[in-house]
Design a protein around this motif. Sequence first.
Motif, PDB file in Angstrom:
ATOM      1  N   GLY A   7      41.471 -11.295  14.119  1.00 52.68           N
ATOM      2  CA  GLY A   7      41.949 -11.334  15.497  1.00 52.68           C
ATOM      3  C   GLY A   7      41.918 -12.742  16.070  1.00 52.68           C
ATOM      4  O   GLY A   7      40.851 -13.344  16.169  1.00 52.68           O
ATOM      5  N   ALA A   8      43.120 -13.283  16.400  1.00 54.07           N
ATOM      6  CA  ALA A   8      43.210 -14.644  16.957  1.00 54.07           C
ATOM      7  C   ALA A   8      43.438 -14.571  18.462  1.00 54.07           C
ATOM      8  O   ALA A   8      44.477 -14.978  18.975  1.00 54.07           O
ATOM      9  CB  ALA A   8      44.322 -15.423  16.263  1.00 54.07           C
ATOM     10  N   SER A  11      38.134 -14.345  21.823  1.00 54.06           N
ATOM     11  CA  SER A  11      36.832 -14.450  21.156  1.00 54.06           C
ATOM     12  C   SER A  11      36.962 -15.014  19.742  1.00 54.06           C
ATOM     13  O   SER A  11      36.173 -15.869  19.339  1.00 54.06           O
ATOM     14  CB  SER A  11      36.141 -13.085  21.123  1.00 54.06           C
ATOM     15  N   PHE A  29      42.727 -14.139  10.533  1.00 51.09           N
ATOM     16  CA  PHE A  29      43.784 -13.138  10.299  1.00 51.09           C
ATOM     17  C   PHE A  29      44.251 -12.583  11.646  1.00 51.09           C
ATOM     18  O   PHE A  29      43.431 -12.115  12.439  1.00 51.09           O
ATOM     19  CB  PHE A  29      43.251 -11.993   9.430  1.00 51.09           C
ATOM     20  N   ARG A  32      49.640 -10.003  14.600  1.00 53.28           N
ATOM     21  CA  ARG A  32      50.943 -10.309  15.206  1.00 53.28           C
ATOM     22  C   ARG A  32      51.564 -11.538  14.549  1.00 53.28           C
ATOM     23  O   ARG A  32      50.917 -12.214  13.769  1.00 53.28           O
ATOM     24  CB  ARG A  32      50.784 -10.580  16.702  1.00 53.28           C
ATOM     25  N   ASN A  41      50.826 -12.546  31.080  1.00 53.73           N
ATOM     26  CA  ASN A  41      49.988 -11.870  32.059  1.00 53.73           C
ATOM     27  C   ASN A  41      49.187 -12.892  32.871  1.00 53.73           C
ATOM     28  O   ASN A  41      48.689 -13.860  32.308  1.00 53.73           O
ATOM     29  CB  ASN A  41      49.029 -10.936  31.293  1.00 53.73           C
ATOM     30  N   GLU A  43      45.801 -13.615  34.669  1.00 55.63           N
ATOM     31  CA  GLU A  43      44.438 -13.071  34.742  1.00 55.63           C
ATOM     32  C   GLU A  43      43.577 -14.027  35.566  1.00 55.63           C
ATOM     33  O   GLU A  43      44.041 -15.083  35.987  1.00 55.63           O
ATOM     34  CB  GLU A  43      43.859 -12.852  33.331  1.00 55.63           C
ATOM     35  N   ALA A  44      42.344 -13.653  35.784  1.00 57.59           N
ATOM     36  CA  ALA A  44      41.470 -14.486  36.610  1.00 57.59           C
ATOM     37  C   ALA A  44      40.048 -14.450  36.080  1.00 57.59           C
ATOM     38  O   ALA A  44      39.687 -13.558  35.305  1.00 57.59           O
ATOM     39  CB  ALA A  44      41.486 -13.958  38.049  1.00 57.59           C
ATOM     40  N   THR A  45      39.263 -15.452  36.446  1.00 58.07           N
ATOM     41  CA  THR A  45      37.812 -15.386  36.220  1.00 58.07           C
ATOM     42  C   THR A  45      37.166 -15.682  37.565  1.00 58.07           C
ATOM     43  O   THR A  45      37.598 -16.602  38.259  1.00 58.07           O
ATOM     44  CB  THR A  45      37.320 -16.415  35.175  1.00 58.07           C
ATOM     45  N   TRP A 188      45.837  -5.227  41.807  1.00 61.04           N
ATOM     46  CA  TRP A 188      45.703  -6.651  42.118  1.00 61.04           C
ATOM     47  C   TRP A 188      47.030  -7.376  41.953  1.00 61.04           C
ATOM     48  O   TRP A 188      47.951  -6.883  41.274  1.00 61.04           O
ATOM     49  CB  TRP A 188      44.639  -7.306  41.236  1.00 61.04           C
ATOM     50  N   ILE A 190      48.014 -11.252  40.840  1.00 57.89           N
ATOM     51  CA  ILE A 190      47.565 -12.574  40.404  1.00 57.89           C
ATOM     52  C   ILE A 190      48.805 -13.415  40.111  1.00 57.89           C
ATOM     53  O   ILE A 190      49.598 -13.072  39.222  1.00 57.89           O
ATOM     54  CB  ILE A 190      46.647 -12.498  39.159  1.00 57.89           C
ATOM     55  N   PHE A 239      54.685  -3.347  31.943  1.00 60.03           N
ATOM     56  CA  PHE A 239      53.828  -2.924  30.834  1.00 60.03           C
ATOM     57  C   PHE A 239      52.972  -1.738  31.256  1.00 60.03           C
ATOM     58  O   PHE A 239      52.774  -1.496  32.448  1.00 60.03           O
ATOM     59  CB  PHE A 239      52.943  -4.074  30.326  1.00 60.03           C
ATOM     60  N   TYR A 244      42.625   2.379  27.856  1.00 61.31           N
ATOM     61  CA  TYR A 244      41.987   1.070  27.637  1.00 61.31           C
ATOM     62  C   TYR A 244      40.475   1.279  27.701  1.00 61.31           C
ATOM     63  O   TYR A 244      39.936   1.736  28.702  1.00 61.31           O
ATOM     64  CB  TYR A 244      42.470   0.082  28.707  1.00 61.31           C
ATOM     65  N   THR A 266      32.853  -6.833  25.891  1.00 60.54           N
ATOM     66  CA  THR A 266      32.805  -7.899  26.899  1.00 60.54           C
ATOM     67  C   THR A 266      33.530  -7.543  28.183  1.00 60.54           C
ATOM     68  O   THR A 266      33.357  -8.208  29.191  1.00 60.54           O
ATOM     69  CB  THR A 266      33.399  -9.200  26.330  1.00 60.54           C
ATOM     70  N   GLY A 272      36.749  -5.096  35.472  1.00 59.19           N
ATOM     71  CA  GLY A 272      37.662  -5.352  34.350  1.00 59.19           C
ATOM     72  C   GLY A 272      37.806  -6.800  33.923  1.00 59.19           C
ATOM     73  O   GLY A 272      38.790  -7.161  33.291  1.00 59.19           O
ATOM     74  N   GLY A 274      36.886  -9.880  31.478  1.00 65.07           N
ATOM     75  CA  GLY A 274      36.311  -9.953  30.136  1.00 65.07           C
ATOM     76  C   GLY A 274      36.561 -11.266  29.419  1.00 65.07           C
ATOM     77  O   GLY A 274      36.037 -11.493  28.331  1.00 65.07           O
TER      78      GLY A 274
HETATM   79  C1  LIG Z   1      46.084  -5.786  31.862  1.00 64.16           C
HETATM   80  C2  LIG Z   1      44.790  -6.514  31.657  1.00 64.16           C
HETATM   81  C3  LIG Z   1      44.367  -7.417  32.624  1.00 64.16           C
HETATM   82  C4  LIG Z   1      43.156  -8.089  32.458  1.00 64.16           C
HETATM   83  N1  LIG Z   1      42.787  -8.954  33.427  1.00 64.16           N
HETATM   84  C5  LIG Z   1      41.671  -9.690  33.268  1.00 64.16           C
HETATM   85  C6  LIG Z   1      41.304 -10.659  34.232  1.00 64.16           C
HETATM   86  O1  LIG Z   1      41.982 -10.863  35.260  1.00 64.16           O
HETATM   87  N2  LIG Z   1      40.183 -11.385  34.001  1.00 64.16           N
HETATM   88  C7  LIG Z   1      39.411 -11.228  32.891  1.00 64.16           C
HETATM   89  O2  LIG Z   1      38.401 -11.933  32.726  1.00 64.16           O
HETATM   90  N3  LIG Z   1      39.736 -10.295  31.962  1.00 64.16           N
HETATM   91  C8  LIG Z   1      40.841  -9.541  32.118  1.00 64.16           C
HETATM   92  N4  LIG Z   1      41.188  -8.623  31.160  1.00 64.16           N
HETATM   93  C9  LIG Z   1      40.309  -8.475  29.982  1.00 64.16           C
HETATM   94  C10 LIG Z   1      40.491  -9.613  28.981  1.00 64.16           C
HETATM   95  O3  LIG Z   1      41.859  -9.830  28.764  1.00 64.16           O
HETATM   96  C11 LIG Z   1      39.815  -9.214  27.658  1.00 64.16           C
HETATM   97  O4  LIG Z   1      38.477  -8.890  27.918  1.00 64.16           O
HETATM   98  C12 LIG Z   1      39.831 -10.345  26.622  1.00 64.16           C
HETATM   99  O5  LIG Z   1      41.134 -10.763  26.363  1.00 64.16           O
HETATM  100  C13 LIG Z   1      39.216  -9.837  25.314  1.00 64.16           C
HETATM  101  O6  LIG Z   1      39.245 -10.848  24.345  1.00 64.16           O
HETATM  102  P1  LIG Z   1      39.230 -10.451  22.796  1.00 64.16           P
HETATM  103  O7  LIG Z   1      39.049 -11.689  22.041  1.00 64.16           O
HETATM  104  O8  LIG Z   1      38.297  -9.341  22.584  1.00 64.16           O
HETATM  105  O9  LIG Z   1      40.687  -9.827  22.558  1.00 64.16           O
HETATM  106  P2  LIG Z   1      42.130 -10.482  22.644  1.00 64.16           P
HETATM  107  O10 LIG Z   1      42.097 -11.791  23.351  1.00 64.16           O
HETATM  108  O11 LIG Z   1      42.997  -9.426  23.162  1.00 64.16           O
HETATM  109  O12 LIG Z   1      42.491 -10.774  21.128  1.00 64.16           O
HETATM  110  C14 LIG Z   1      42.549  -9.778  20.133  1.00 64.16           C
HETATM  111  C15 LIG Z   1      43.461 -10.279  19.023  1.00 64.16           C
HETATM  112  O13 LIG Z   1      43.260  -9.484  17.872  1.00 64.16           O
HETATM  113  C16 LIG Z   1      44.526  -9.184  17.295  1.00 64.16           C
HETATM  114  N5  LIG Z   1      44.371  -7.986  16.459  1.00 64.16           N
HETATM  115  C17 LIG Z   1      44.268  -6.693  16.853  1.00 64.16           C
HETATM  116  N6  LIG Z   1      44.110  -5.887  15.770  1.00 64.16           N
HETATM  117  C18 LIG Z   1      44.109  -6.697  14.680  1.00 64.16           C
HETATM  118  C19 LIG Z   1      43.993  -6.458  13.290  1.00 64.16           C
HETATM  119  N7  LIG Z   1      43.839  -5.229  12.812  1.00 64.16           N
HETATM  120  N8  LIG Z   1      44.049  -7.519  12.454  1.00 64.16           N
HETATM  121  C20 LIG Z   1      44.203  -8.778  12.937  1.00 64.16           C
HETATM  122  N9  LIG Z   1      44.337  -9.068  14.248  1.00 64.16           N
HETATM  123  C21 LIG Z   1      44.280  -8.035  15.104  1.00 64.16           C
HETATM  124  C22 LIG Z   1      45.419  -9.008  18.499  1.00 64.16           C
HETATM  125  O14 LIG Z   1      46.783  -9.101  18.145  1.00 64.16           O
HETATM  126  C23 LIG Z   1      44.937 -10.153  19.380  1.00 64.16           C
HETATM  127  O15 LIG Z   1      45.607 -11.354  19.118  1.00 64.16           O
HETATM  128  C24 LIG Z   1      42.366  -7.884  31.295  1.00 64.16           C
HETATM  129  C25 LIG Z   1      42.794  -6.977  30.330  1.00 64.16           C
HETATM  130  C26 LIG Z   1      43.986  -6.299  30.499  1.00 64.16           C
HETATM  131  C27 LIG Z   1      44.426  -5.335  29.457  1.00 64.16           C
END
Ligand SMILES: Cc1cc2nc3c(=O)[nH]c(=O)nc-3n(C[C@H](O)[C@H](O)[C@H](O)COP(=O)(O)OP(=O)(O)OC[C@H]3O[C@@H](n4cnc5c(N)ncnc54)[C@H](O)[C@@H]3O)c2cc1C
Length: 371
Positions: A7-8, A11, A29, A32, A41, A43-45, A188, A190, A239, A244, A266, A272, A274
């Motif tokens: 997952g890129a 985190s 890996f 996408r 999108n 978003e905010a912190t 919200w 943003i 969207f 979720y 997280t 919401g 993260g």
């Molecule tokens: C609509 C929405 C609005 C939000 N608004 C906010 C906000 O305003 N402020 C805030 O702090 N947080 C917000 N969040 C939460 C925040 O976006 C997430 O907490 C954060 O992006 C999580 O990071 P991550 O690294 O876990 O996942 P992501 O950043 O989503 O990255 C996951 C990656 O893993 C990849 N992946 C998935 N499955 C696989 C697989 N099997 N193999 C390889 N790669 C894979 C995906 O394609 C993606 O690139 C929001 C979430 C949503 C859905």
Amino acid sequence: MEVAIMGAGMSGLSCAITLEKHGIKPTIFEKRNRVGDRFVNGEATFSILNRPIKDELKYLKENYDIHLKPTDMVNKLVVHSKNEIGCIDGTIGYVNIRGRHENSYECQLERQVESKINFNSTYEYEQLCKEFEYVILATGDGAYACKLGNYRCDLTCTIKGATVEGKFLTNIAHVWFNYDVIPKGYAWLIPFSEKEANLVIAYPDYPNNIRLDINTIWEKFYNMACRDLDESFRITDRFEITRYMMGICDKPIIENTYFVGNCFGTISPGLGFGQFTSVLTGIYSAYDLCDLDKYEKLAKPLFKNYGNSINLRRFLENLSDENIDLITKNLDNKLLDKLINKIISNESKLEVLKILTPTMKMWNNYKNEKL
Ligand SMILES: Cc1cc2nc3c(=O)[nH]c(=O)nc-3n(C[C@H](O)[C@H](O)[C@H](O)COP(=O)(O)OP(=O)(O)OC[C@H]3O[C@@H](n4cnc5c(N)ncnc54)[C@H](O)[C@@H]3O)c2cc1C
């Protein structure tokens, strides 16, 4: 050391950057074809949720050499309740872009990574586990952690949103709490430029809510937002996300697997947010792999924050529209205004969520006893 990052996103890439800084080249890996999983999108912190850290971006830059450039600072948060409008002023936090945009946070992180990202990956976790000494699970949801029996899902949410065109000030965000329209949820706006913003509704999937028609809720909210902001927003993209997950893992590490980002848990159930915690878990897991610190130890405050945030969620759900009106009205009360603005803005180090948790728990218990 052979490390696979699955997952890129926020985190996974933060973990990669930190590993590289300490001499480990991970193999990344991504399923996408590019970085930026989702639609574009906004978003905010909000600093108030990251205390005792005052300024999350400065903190990442100064402590971990991770650089994120927001769209703007949030200087005003406008709170809309059923019958009231209130404002919180001050340096509240940041707004930023996510997804398939060159300035999105994940694209900014990608530019700080040296290792190759293997796009269009079809690798399963089980394969990576066999082929690598360590696997960082960073897939952006709790599904794998659930499958491994390492995740407690506290609630799921329905989210529907749109990119809208209009006139925006990039330092002002809006939030709506109106349970008549969005039961137990919120909405919200943003902005991510002076011309574009995200307009989003989110609500928990409780039995009464599941029965509702999301399109009707959306239409009601959209009309309300246009009326409140005196705009006729043009929708350019839409969207919808169902189920979720909001939950948390039991253990941040199991054998050779590290759980980071939403795979760790997280996303805070209260409101919401993260992103910042996702970056932290990426860094902490890398520190553990580099023998600089222990992920379990570093993650302890994150478990506590999650617990406080669950209390905040329950507290918000236990409020009525009348209660929310009263709170919103008092945001602009002359006596309280300065105090609220000071506490909430990032001039203060007060851990507001932690301080308020006992009161929120009392309120939640009182409400539950009445049921
Ligand atoms: C609509 C929405 C609005 C939000 N608004 C906010 C906000 O305003 N402020 C805030 O702090 N947080 C917000 N969040 C939460 C925040 O976006 C997430 O907490 C954060 O992006 C999580 O990071 P991550 O690294 O876990 O996942 P992501 O950043 O989503 O990255 C996951 C990656 O893993 C990849 N992946 C998935 N499955 C696989 C697989 N099997 N193999 C390889 N790669 C894979 C995906 O394609 C993606 O690139 C929001 C979430 C949503 C859905």
